[in-house]
Design a protein around this motif. Structure first.
Motif: not given
Length: 547
Positions: A453-460
């Motif tokens: 979830e953190l990775e997906s948020m940062i990827s934004k």
């Protein structure tokens, strides 16, 4: 249960589900369709069938019999496709060697598998030369090369030279569909690689279930006989996710890239009008980040992403380029596909932002796939859309055990369900959502934080190419998140990343303590032998530096 069984005639035929049945379909229904070679050559399906028969004869004449193991070391080539069929069709076992393992790991797998004959491409001569003195069962080595092979022990000839005189006729006999067809090795966080086997029956049923899902459901991820296919995952890894068997049954035009880089793949997509592929996120990132990528029209290209989570940023970039990007889920032990993203017309009519959440989810179960969500105490959360648990599965194509490893097999199949080691839940739309690996969940202050979830948020963040978040030991909190970012060269600071994540704290998506303690900008992120982010290596390197 005392049911009444069908009575067989003395002459009735008990039809076995064998890999040869997949090949027969293409031979009769698509005889003139092409299979393109990486070197520019090609042949049609009738000629391909002849080549399979020649290879079967050649291996038989080299002493390969039922139950013997043939090791194959090559890139993604038409010759590998020939071995996918010929080796199991004579009752032997194809060992697809993971050439990206260390030499000592490769040696372990080859001895553990009891390889009898080795077929090796020129690029991998140094690997074989370096470990051949420790081979325990290898009797013959066949080379795919015009190069001298004097340094290879047990050398018996060149692949093409040995094939040339062989007959195109071979009587492929019936045998038990439960016979092992393929063997490969998966690496875990500890110990030696574990052998995973699949039978003829399992491979045939896996093939048919994916065909039924991708060919009959009115959705975006179409794969049919008029598709043009290129594999972008290694053929040594779970049979390139089973797609070569599927596309052969369909009689699809296939393109085998050999050893490739981003530019050559982009050229092949353009030249052959590729419509279907599969890859891990790192490969898609590599293609979209290539300096010439924008010069190529990628619209109309369907790509299933697996191996690791599809990040928001990557999904958005691909969709904006016209790529039909979507997610599949499975493991090495599951053949591998369990779920695929199938979107409704209503969902497909949404704008890019509206479609992304559906495309990033793990998808919906294929036919014949049963999935349960188990809580920590064995509670069944399958129908609880607000609760997560371990994903456990049953299908007709799951590996039944780790090869010659009873202890690990009992853990894998605890309670009669195959344990994936992944945490997830089903949402109200029927999509499976993967929240993390059990081993990658970050446990901080008694709470669980999803690294995915953190990775997906940062990827934004616009300038982030790749991101990995791991949990590291912390004396006060147990663990704290640590983030690695690979960016496009711009000077993104750790504070900017923290500020970006703060918006998700403010809207209640995550808690404040989920923001990583340390955020590091790096030139590259470590990968496994099959292109997944290697969180084990990341943790080990950071902890070593801290000592």
């Amino acid at each position: 249960m005392n049911t009444k069984l069908s009575i067989k005639s003395s002459q009735s035929y008990d039809y076995p589900l064998l890999i040869k049945k997949i090949l027969y379909n293409a031979k009769y229904n698509s005889p003139n369709q092409k299979i393109i070679h990486h070197d520019g050559g090609s042949y049609n399906y009738l000629e391909f069938y002849d080549r399979v028969a020649k290879l079967a004869n050649m291996l038989t004449n080299q002493g390969v019999g039922a139950g013997d193991v043939v090791a194959f070391l090559d890139w993604d080539t038409h010759r590998y496709l020939e071995a996918f069929f010929a080796v199991p069709m004579i009752g032997a076992i194809l060992h697809t060697v993971n050439v990206r393992l260390s030499p000592q790991q490769i040696l372990f797998t080859m001895n553990h598998a009891e390889d009898k004959v080795v077929i090796v491409s020129e690029d991998f001569f140094p690997i074989v030369e370096g470990i051949q003195d420790a081979f325990q069962t290898v009797e013959k080595v066949i080379t795919i090369s015009n190069k001298s092979s004097s340094s290879l022990k047990n050398y018996c000839g060149n692949y093409e030279s040995l094939m040339k005189p062989e007959s195109t006729q071979y009587d492929f006999l019936d045998f038990d569909e439960r016979s092992i067809a393929t063997l490969f090795y998966t690496t875990g966080t500890t110990g030696d690689p574990k052998g995973v086997t699949f039978t003829h029956r399992q491979l045939v049923l896996h093939t048919f279930s994916i065909i039924a899902t991708m060919g009959s459901i009115q959705t975006q991820n179409r794969l049919r006989s008029d598709s043009v296919y290129i594999p972008l995952t290694p053929m040594f890894h779970v049979h390139a996710w089973g797609l070569p068997y599927i596309t052969t049954f369909l009689g699809t035009k296939q393109v085998y890239p050999g050893r490739y880089d981003s530019k050559s793949i982009l050229e092949m997509i353009k030249k052959h009008k590729i419509t279907f592929s599969h890859c891990v996120p790192a490969i898609m990132n590599m293609l979209l980040q290539h300096s010439d990528s924008n010069d190529y029209d990628l619209s109309g290209w369907s790509v299933v992403i697996g191996g690791s989570a599809l990040p928001y940023g990557l999904a958005k970039k691909a969709l904006e380029r016209g790529i039909d990007i979507f997610t599949g889920y499975g493991l090495s032990e599951t053949c591998p596909v369990l779920t695929l993203t199938n979107m409704t017309n209503e969902q497909l009519n949404l704008d890019v932002e509206g479609q992304l959440p559906f495309r990033m989810r793990a998808g919906k179960p294929l036919g014949l796939v049963e999935i349960k969500i188990l809580g920590g105490n064995g509670e069944d959360f399958t129908n609880e859309t607000t609760k997560t648990g371990e994903i456990v599965v049953r299908t007709p194509w799951l590996t039944q055990s780790y090869y010659k490893n009873e202890e690990a097999s009992e853990i894998l199949w605890d309670g009669g369900w195959l344990h994936t080691g992944d945490i997830g839940y089903f949402d109200s739309d029927g999509f499976l959502n993967i929240t993390d690996r059990l081993k990658d969940v970050i446990k901080t202050g008694g709470e669980w934080i999803s690294s995915l979830e953190l990775e997906s948020m940062i990827s934004k963040m616009n300038d982030v190419i790749e991101v990995a978040v791991v949990g590291l030991p912390d004396d006060k909190w147990g663990e704290r998140p640590y983030a690695l970012l690979h960016t496009n060269g711009l000077n993104i600071t750790a504070q900017e990343v923290a500020n970006h994540l703060s918006q998700f704290v403010e809207d209640g998506t995550i808690n404040k303590w989920a923001i990583p303690e340390t955020i590091e900008i790096v030139e590259s992120i470590p990968k496994t032998s099959v292109g997944k982010i290697n969180k084990k290596e990341i943790r080990e390197k950071i902890l070593k530096l801290r000592k």
